[in-house]
Motif scaffolding. Sequence first.
Motif, PDB file in Angstrom:
ATOM      1  N   TYR A  75     -37.318 -49.071   2.256  1.00  0.00           N
ATOM      2  CA  TYR A  75     -36.879 -49.696   1.013  1.00  0.00           C
ATOM      3  C   TYR A  75     -36.308 -51.098   1.195  1.00  0.00           C
ATOM      4  CZ  TYR A  75     -37.514 -45.157  -1.255  1.00  0.00           C
ATOM      5  OH  TYR A  75     -38.043 -43.999  -1.766  1.00  0.00           O
TER       6      TYR A  75
ATOM      7  N   TYR B 109     -31.242 -37.409  -4.683  1.00  0.00           N
ATOM      8  CA  TYR B 109     -32.705 -37.324  -4.779  1.00  0.00           C
ATOM      9  C   TYR B 109     -33.173 -36.105  -5.560  1.00  0.00           C
ATOM     10  CZ  TYR B 109     -33.054 -33.569  -1.272  1.00  0.00           C
ATOM     11  OH  TYR B 109     -32.970 -32.381  -0.602  1.00  0.00           O
TER      12      TYR B 109
ATOM     13  N   LYS C 217     -43.130 -50.057  -6.270  1.00  0.00           N
ATOM     14  CA  LYS C 217     -42.637 -48.771  -6.727  1.00  0.00           C
ATOM     15  C   LYS C 217     -43.234 -47.637  -5.897  1.00  0.00           C
ATOM     16  CE  LYS C 217     -41.341 -49.610 -11.514  1.00  0.00           C
ATOM     17  NZ  LYS C 217     -41.573 -49.242 -12.904  1.00  0.00           N
ATOM     18  N   SER C 218     -42.363 -46.733  -5.478  1.00  0.00           N
ATOM     19  CA  SER C 218     -42.796 -45.520  -4.808  1.00  0.00           C
ATOM     20  C   SER C 218     -41.733 -44.485  -5.041  1.00  0.00           C
ATOM     21  CB  SER C 218     -42.983 -45.761  -3.302  1.00  0.00           C
ATOM     22  OG  SER C 218     -41.805 -46.247  -2.730  1.00  0.00           O
ATOM     23  N   SER C 219     -42.091 -43.414  -5.761  1.00  0.00           N
ATOM     24  CA  SER C 219     -41.122 -42.413  -6.159  1.00  0.00           C
ATOM     25  C   SER C 219     -40.415 -41.828  -4.960  1.00  0.00           C
ATOM     26  CB  SER C 219     -41.842 -41.297  -6.927  1.00  0.00           C
ATOM     27  OG  SER C 219     -41.003 -40.187  -7.095  1.00  0.00           O
TER      28      SER C 219
ATOM     29  N   GLN D 288     -35.767 -42.448 -10.412  1.00  0.00           N
ATOM     30  CA  GLN D 288     -36.429 -43.521  -9.668  1.00  0.00           C
ATOM     31  C   GLN D 288     -35.408 -44.209  -8.767  1.00  0.00           C
ATOM     32  OE1 GLN D 288     -39.796 -44.131 -10.182  1.00  0.00           O
ATOM     33  NE2 GLN D 288     -39.749 -45.522  -8.439  1.00  0.00           N
TER      34      GLN D 288
ATOM     35  N   GLU E  88     -35.776 -46.794  -6.814  1.00  0.00           N
ATOM     36  CA  GLU E  88     -35.865 -48.252  -6.834  1.00  0.00           C
ATOM     37  C   GLU E  88     -34.968 -48.870  -7.890  1.00  0.00           C
ATOM     38  OE1 GLU E  88     -38.277 -46.244  -6.423  1.00  0.00           O
ATOM     39  OE2 GLU E  88     -39.661 -46.944  -4.873  1.00  0.00           O
ATOM     40  N   THR E  89     -34.922 -48.243  -9.077  1.00  0.00           N
ATOM     41  CA  THR E  89     -34.088 -48.772 -10.155  1.00  0.00           C
ATOM     42  C   THR E  89     -32.613 -48.696  -9.778  1.00  0.00           C
ATOM     43  OG1 THR E  89     -35.710 -48.053 -11.803  1.00  0.00           O
ATOM     44  CG2 THR E  89     -33.486 -48.541 -12.593  1.00  0.00           C
TER      45      THR E  89
ATOM     46  N   SER F 149     -43.613 -53.827  -9.991  1.00  0.00           N
ATOM     47  CA  SER F 149     -44.568 -52.738  -9.935  1.00  0.00           C
ATOM     48  C   SER F 149     -45.218 -52.604  -8.579  1.00  0.00           C
ATOM     49  CB  SER F 149     -45.644 -52.917 -11.013  1.00  0.00           C
ATOM     50  OG  SER F 149     -46.294 -54.153 -10.839  1.00  0.00           O
TER      51      SER F 149
END
Length: 262
Positions: free
Chosen positions: A34, A75, A5-7, A80, A82-83, A2
Amino acid sequence: MSERKSSPLGHADLWEKWKENGDLEAKKELIEKYLNIVDYVSGRLAVGLPRNISKDDLFSNGVMGLMDAIEKFDYKRGLQFETYASWRVRGAILDGLRQGDWVPRSVREKAKRIEEGYQKLEQKYLRTVTDEEMSEYLEISEKEFQQMLQDVAVMTLCSLEDPIREEESETRMSMLIDDKAKNPDHKVREFFLQESLTKGIEKLTEKERTVVSLLYYEDLSLSEIAEVMSLSPSRISQLHSKAILRLRATLEKSRNLLMQED
């Protein structure tokens, strides 16, 4: 995860510059923004690996996975990043480990013996077998069996990412992810194997299910799971090894049944 996380929408301008205009500076910025994903995933995978495995190598392979993720990520779908990137990074690191042939033959043989033992005994008794029964089958003491589980712990870290059969590319983990549509025959096979995996998880002991859930679904590290369950890290490694080898045996049995029907 958590804290990181950054959209992707938060970097919409960079994604647009890179994807729409091929701006290499924007791509470089995305990689830099990232890199913490690589640091996080490589750090988690490093737990439980032999000390001779270089963390720098893990990180380098992870960076390659991140770059691949940035290349292929859409995009515009609003997903998300990150996932998606985490899976790509993890896959790249595990690929690097496998190519390096870092698991000794003796460890692979131990894992195979245990997996075969679970497959034969659970087919015979139609239930989850005990450590005592496994020890008897392997003709070793329970203490020696626990040591075997500890020895193969580093191998089972990658087990769900390994091909179901060495000559094939389909992995056990791929059955948990619906990434693209496949032909009907393949979907039937996939559903059957996925159902087998689900039933295999249900047959695990409560502690084994908890370890699998916390590791693969809650994204905790083995050391974090040890704290949650108030057990030693070595005991968590043993539980993880048993769970994965049971699942491997279940999937191999199901795979053989499918092959017989052809």
